[in-house]
Design a protein around this motif. Structure first.
Motif, mmCIF file in Angstrom:
data_model
loop_
_atom_site.group_PDB
_atom_site.id
_atom_site.type_symbol
_atom_site.label_atom_id
_atom_site.label_comp_id
_atom_site.label_asym_id
_atom_site.label_seq_id
_atom_site.Cartn_x
_atom_site.Cartn_y
_atom_site.Cartn_z
ATOM 1 N N ALA A 169 -22.777 5.761 7.887
ATOM 2 C CA ALA A 169 -21.963 5.604 6.677
ATOM 3 C C ALA A 169 -21.460 6.956 6.185
ATOM 4 O O ALA A 169 -20.283 7.106 5.804
ATOM 5 N N GLN A 170 -22.347 7.966 6.206
ATOM 6 C CA GLN A 170 -21.939 9.312 5.804
ATOM 7 C C GLN A 170 -20.899 9.871 6.761
ATOM 8 O O GLN A 170 -19.932 10.521 6.345
ATOM 9 N N PHE A 171 -21.088 9.607 8.038
ATOM 10 C CA PHE A 171 -20.148 10.106 9.040
ATOM 11 C C PHE A 171 -18.773 9.481 8.820
ATOM 12 O O PHE A 171 -17.757 10.177 8.827
ATOM 13 N N GLY A 221 -24.563 39.317 16.715
ATOM 14 C CA GLY A 221 -24.008 40.469 15.998
ATOM 15 C C GLY A 221 -22.498 40.559 16.056
ATOM 16 O O GLY A 221 -21.918 41.544 15.569
ATOM 17 N N ASP A 222 -21.845 39.558 16.619
ATOM 18 C CA ASP A 222 -20.384 39.588 16.780
ATOM 19 C C ASP A 222 -19.741 38.537 15.869
ATOM 20 O O ASP A 222 -19.740 37.348 16.189
ATOM 21 N N PRO A 223 -19.172 38.973 14.733
ATOM 22 C CA PRO A 223 -18.574 38.013 13.793
ATOM 23 C C PRO A 223 -17.307 37.339 14.306
ATOM 24 O O PRO A 223 -16.828 36.384 13.700
ATOM 25 N N SER A 224 -16.790 37.806 15.437
ATOM 26 C CA SER A 224 -15.568 37.210 15.986
ATOM 27 C C SER A 224 -15.856 35.960 16.815
ATOM 28 O O SER A 224 -14.935 35.271 17.245
ATOM 29 N N ILE A 225 -17.152 35.676 17.048
ATOM 30 C CA ILE A 225 -17.546 34.493 17.820
ATOM 31 C C ILE A 225 -18.360 33.569 16.912
ATOM 32 O O ILE A 225 -19.369 33.973 16.340
ATOM 33 N N VAL A 226 -17.897 32.321 16.770
ATOM 34 C CA VAL A 226 -18.480 31.383 15.824
ATOM 35 C C VAL A 226 -19.038 30.154 16.555
ATOM 36 O O VAL A 226 -18.367 29.594 17.431
ATOM 37 N N PHE A 227 -20.247 29.754 16.188
ATOM 38 C CA PHE A 227 -20.886 28.562 16.743
ATOM 39 C C PHE A 227 -21.098 27.552 15.612
ATOM 40 O O PHE A 227 -22.142 27.555 14.958
ATOM 41 N N PRO A 228 -20.133 26.680 15.338
ATOM 42 C CA PRO A 228 -20.294 25.719 14.239
ATOM 43 C C PRO A 228 -21.359 24.674 14.556
ATOM 44 O O PRO A 228 -21.594 24.336 15.716
ATOM 45 N N ARG A 229 -21.999 24.143 13.523
ATOM 46 C CA ARG A 229 -22.986 23.081 13.696
ATOM 47 C C ARG A 229 -22.271 21.738 13.738
ATOM 48 O O ARG A 229 -21.445 21.434 12.882
ATOM 49 N N ARG A 230 -22.611 20.930 14.724
ATOM 50 C CA ARG A 230 -22.054 19.581 14.803
ATOM 51 C C ARG A 230 -22.768 18.665 13.822
ATOM 52 O O ARG A 230 -23.929 18.862 13.498
ATOM 53 N N ALA A 231 -22.043 17.661 13.375
ATOM 54 C CA ALA A 231 -22.664 16.559 12.646
ATOM 55 C C ALA A 231 -22.902 15.456 13.665
ATOM 56 O O ALA A 231 -22.005 15.110 14.436
ATOM 57 N N VAL A 232 -24.124 14.915 13.710
ATOM 58 C CA VAL A 232 -24.477 13.896 14.692
ATOM 59 C C VAL A 232 -25.290 12.804 14.007
ATOM 60 O O VAL A 232 -26.163 13.093 13.185
ATOM 61 N N THR A 233 -25.003 11.559 14.343
ATOM 62 C CA THR A 233 -25.774 10.446 13.773
ATOM 63 C C THR A 233 -27.062 10.257 14.569
ATOM 64 O O THR A 233 -27.322 9.202 15.145
ATOM 65 N N ARG A 234 -27.865 11.318 14.581
ATOM 66 C CA ARG A 234 -29.151 11.318 15.282
ATOM 67 C C ARG A 234 -30.084 12.235 14.504
ATOM 68 O O ARG A 234 -29.642 13.269 13.989
ATOM 69 N N PRO A 235 -31.363 11.915 14.404
ATOM 70 C CA PRO A 235 -32.294 12.794 13.699
ATOM 71 C C PRO A 235 -32.307 14.194 14.303
ATOM 72 O O PRO A 235 -32.078 14.368 15.502
ATOM 73 N N ALA A 236 -32.557 15.182 13.475
ATOM 74 C CA ALA A 236 -32.635 16.561 13.950
ATOM 75 C C ALA A 236 -33.797 16.699 14.934
ATOM 76 O O ALA A 236 -34.795 15.990 14.839
ATOM 77 N N MET A 250 -18.451 4.895 12.403
ATOM 78 C CA MET A 250 -17.124 5.421 12.713
ATOM 79 C C MET A 250 -16.178 4.253 12.920
ATOM 80 O O MET A 250 -16.497 3.301 13.619
ATOM 81 N N SER A 251 -15.015 4.329 12.362
ATOM 82 C CA SER A 251 -14.123 3.185 12.346
ATOM 83 C C SER A 251 -13.397 2.923 13.650
ATOM 84 O O SER A 251 -12.856 1.855 13.851
ATOM 85 N N THR A 252 -13.388 3.876 14.557
ATOM 86 C CA THR A 252 -12.687 3.697 15.820
ATOM 87 C C THR A 252 -13.486 4.281 16.966
ATOM 88 O O THR A 252 -14.194 5.268 16.794
ATOM 89 N N ALA A 253 -13.369 3.668 18.140
ATOM 90 C CA ALA A 253 -14.089 4.167 19.310
ATOM 91 C C ALA A 253 -13.303 5.255 20.009
ATOM 92 O O ALA A 253 -13.824 5.957 20.858
ATOM 93 N N ALA A 254 -12.026 5.399 19.671
ATOM 94 C CA ALA A 254 -11.187 6.417 20.312
ATOM 95 C C ALA A 254 -11.491 7.789 19.728
ATOM 96 O O ALA A 254 -11.834 7.911 18.558
ATOM 97 N N PRO A 255 -11.369 8.861 20.556
ATOM 98 C CA PRO A 255 -11.577 10.203 20.021
ATOM 99 C C PRO A 255 -10.603 10.477 18.879
ATOM 100 O O PRO A 255 -9.430 10.143 18.966
#
Length: 197
Positions: free
Chosen positions: A71-73, A44-59, A1-6
């Motif tokens: 590099a991918q990140f 069962g509720d399509p109005s609530i979404v839990f996206p998967r994070r991308a993390v530079t750590r093995p699953a 990641m090119s910057t340490a800031a959020p």
């Protein structure tokens, strides 16, 4: 990641009418466990979404995330693939940009994020609810010791990091001690609230 800031994807005006729920808290607080159970309860509720994070750590079995290397990140970050991205504990984390579309469609999006991006995220979304999931320090230490995940690094360093965020602006605090069912029920009730409530 090119910057340490959020990194926060700039959005003007803030995105709505749906809601962004930020699950935050110290390592060992049980965020992943609460989110895992909440995801099952809300399946069962399509109005609530839990996206998967991308993390530079093995699953691993503790968290359902997309494992990518640095590099991918960095390439994904430059391409604008993340709505939210940050660094913590020597790792890079990203929330997919697709959450913006979900929120525009009125859905509730639930994300496990760093406490360091709360203020910035509030500026980008019309409705943001921050839920702090925590526990007393002795319980945090015991959980981290039992987990013994190599990528966690020093337990002491993780606990000391809590001092940085002692004054975070959480809307709800869940003390995740004892039976996890109470914490999960409280969290799910927050997810099911209307943005108009």
């Amino acid at each position: 990641m090119s910057t340490a800031a959020p990194h926060i994807d700039p959005a003007t005006p803030p995105i709505g009418p749906g809601r962004l729920v930020l699950a935050v808290g110290p390592s060992g607080g049980g965020k992943d466990s609460v989110l895992r159970h909440a995801r099952i309860d809300c399946a069962g509720d399509p109005s609530i979404v839990f996206p998967r994070r991308a993390v530079t750590r093995p699953a691993n079995s503790d968290e359902d995330h997309e494992s990518i290397d640095e590099a991918q990140f960095d390439a994904a970050l430059r391409a604008g693939a993340f709505a939210l991205a940050w660094q913590a504990h020597g790792l890079c984390y990203g929330i997919p940009r697709a959450i913006n579309d979900d929120i525009r469609l009125g859905r509730t999006v639930v994300c496990n994020v760093s406490r360091g991006i709360i203020r910035s995220a509030r500026k980008c979304y019309v409705h943001t609810t921050c839920v702090l999931i925590t526990a007393p320090e002795d319980i945090l230490a015991a959980r981290l010791s039992a987990r013994a995940r190599v990528s966690d690094g020093s337990i002491a360093a993780r606990l000391e990091r809590n001092d940085i965020y002692f004054d975070i602006s959480a809307d709800v605090v869940i003390d995740n001690v004892g039976n996890i069912d109470h914490a999960v029920q409280t969290f799910v009730s927050i997810l099911r609230r209307s943005t108009k409530a």
